[in-house]
Design a protein around this motif. Structure first.
Motif, PDB file in Angstrom:
ATOM      1  N   MET A   1       0.764  -1.266   0.074  1.00 36.38           N
ATOM      2  CA  MET A   1       0.081   0.036   0.111  1.00 36.38           C
ATOM      3  C   MET A   1       0.850   1.109  -0.145  1.00 36.38           C
ATOM      4  O   MET A   1       2.022   0.984  -0.044  1.00 36.38           O
ATOM      5  N   VAL A   2       0.088   2.270  -0.106  1.00 33.23           N
ATOM      6  CA  VAL A   2       0.740   3.733  -0.066  1.00 33.23           C
ATOM      7  C   VAL A   2       0.056   4.453   1.068  1.00 33.23           C
ATOM      8  O   VAL A   2      -1.078   4.330   1.311  1.00 33.23           O
ATOM      9  N   ILE A   3       1.067   4.802   2.088  1.00 38.95           N
ATOM     10  CA  ILE A   3       0.617   5.314   3.345  1.00 38.95           C
ATOM     11  C   ILE A   3       1.152   6.706   3.315  1.00 38.95           C
ATOM     12  O   ILE A   3       2.197   7.126   3.090  1.00 38.95           O
ATOM     13  N   GLN A   4       0.203   7.616   3.855  1.00 44.28           N
ATOM     14  CA  GLN A   4       0.258   9.047   4.053  1.00 44.28           C
ATOM     15  C   GLN A   4       0.223   9.478   5.608  1.00 44.28           C
ATOM     16  O   GLN A   4      -0.989   9.073   6.054  1.00 44.28           O
ATOM     17  N   ASN A   5       1.063  10.380   5.979  1.00 47.51           N
ATOM     18  CA  ASN A   5       0.951  10.636   7.269  1.00 47.51           C
ATOM     19  C   ASN A   5       1.518  12.270   7.363  1.00 47.51           C
ATOM     20  O   ASN A   5       2.263  12.670   6.690  1.00 47.51           O
ATOM     21  N   PRO A   6       0.736  12.894   8.352  1.00 45.65           N
ATOM     22  CA  PRO A   6      -0.462  12.708   8.915  1.00 45.65           C
ATOM     23  C   PRO A   6      -1.625  12.792   8.117  1.00 45.65           C
ATOM     24  O   PRO A   6      -1.523  13.249   6.677  1.00 45.65           O
ATOM     25  N   ARG A   7      -2.729  12.153   8.354  1.00 45.85           N
ATOM     26  CA  ARG A   7      -3.921  12.436   7.394  1.00 45.85           C
ATOM     27  C   ARG A   7      -4.602  13.768   7.553  1.00 45.85           C
ATOM     28  O   ARG A   7      -5.285  14.151   6.331  1.00 45.85           O
ATOM     29  N   TYR A   8      -4.362  14.459   8.621  1.00 45.89           N
ATOM     30  CA  TYR A   8      -4.726  16.048   8.744  1.00 45.89           C
ATOM     31  C   TYR A   8      -3.581  16.606   9.189  1.00 45.89           C
ATOM     32  O   TYR A   8      -3.110  16.178  10.250  1.00 45.89           O
ATOM     33  N   GLN A   9      -3.237  17.877   8.664  1.00 47.83           N
ATOM     34  CA  GLN A   9      -2.241  18.551   9.354  1.00 47.83           C
ATOM     35  C   GLN A   9      -2.615  20.158   9.295  1.00 47.83           C
ATOM     36  O   GLN A   9      -3.403  20.540   8.193  1.00 47.83           O
ATOM     37  N   VAL A  10      -2.622  20.925  10.320  1.00 48.59           N
ATOM     38  CA  VAL A  10      -2.925  22.048  10.641  1.00 48.59           C
ATOM     39  C   VAL A  10      -1.791  22.724  10.921  1.00 48.59           C
ATOM     40  O   VAL A  10      -0.686  22.551  11.610  1.00 48.59           O
TER      41      VAL A  10
END
Lengths: 115, 114
Positions: A3-12
């Motif tokens: 899979m392809v993983i992205q972190n974080p899902r939400y960034q402020v």
């Protein structure tokens, strides 16, 4: 599962405060892409890596940088985020020789908010 | 350079009805065509692709698409829509010599009425 993983899902982040988004993949693909997607629009390619070779799109602002320290990881750095940089950032990967057309596999995205 | 047009920005269908999403491309040679689906707040998921061979392509979730060279089209179809199909759909084209890049259409937002 590969899979392809992205972190974080939400960034402020705050206006002008540098931010880094992360992408990793277990597919062992040689090509990695970063897209910017604004609301109700198609993804817009910012740049991609073919192996270690960096390919920048002509209209990608200098404010956006990328690093790929190894095959599995790729980072998107936004040096001084502006309000207009608030968007979903999508990472994708593909496998194949340069110049060929290969299927791109996308991560879930990181939603960036700029205050 | 290649381009993709999705003429319908929004489409609403009733659950159980058939669906067709339109995609027209512009490219001088044989295109490599893709349909992706994006649920709200999610990444893009590949539904199906056409590289060569049979012009009717089967994909996941009961979707199919037909490549028509004479009409420069690659329309996506589903015989019976489910409420979970509500999402944004993107058609994309890749071209040899364009590096590894895809050109995306503007997307079609599908809403499903109960």
């Amino acid at each position: 599962d590969a899979m392809v993983i992205q972190n974080p899902r939400y960034q402020v982040t705050q206006f002008g405060k540098p931010v880094t988004l992360s992408c990793s993949q277990t597919l062992n693909h040689n090509v990695m892409y970063w897209y910017q997607q604004k609301s109700s629009q198609a993804p817009k390619l910012l740049f991609h890596y073919y192996d270690k070779d960096f390919n920048n799109e002509a209209d990608t602002p200098d404010n956006f940088q990328s690093r790929r320290p190894n095959t599995s990881f790729c980072f998107l750095d936004i040096r001084s985020p502006g309000l207009g940089d608030a968007a979903m950032y999508l990472c994708a990967t593909s496998s194949g020789p340069s110049g060929s057309v290969n299927t791109q596999y996308f991560g879930p995205g990181t939603r960036l908010t700029v205050l | 350079a290649q381009s993709v047009t999705q003429p319908d920005i929004h489409i609403t269908v009733s659950e159980g009805a058939s669906l067709e999403l339109r995609c027209n491309y512009s490219y001088g040679a044989t295109p490599y065509l893709f349909w992706y689906v994006q649920s709200p707040g999610q990444g893009l998921q590949l539904l199906l692709k056409y590289f060569s061979g049979d012009t009717l392509v089967q994909g996941i979730k009961g979707f199919e698409a037909e490549f028509k060279r004479s009409q420069s089209s690659f329309n996506l179809r589903k015989p019976s829509v489910h409420w979970s199909d509500a999402a944004e759909y993107f058609c994309a084209v890749g071209a040899l010599g364009a590096g590894n890049m895809l050109t995306f259409g503007g997307g079609t937002r599908l809403m499903v009425k109960p």
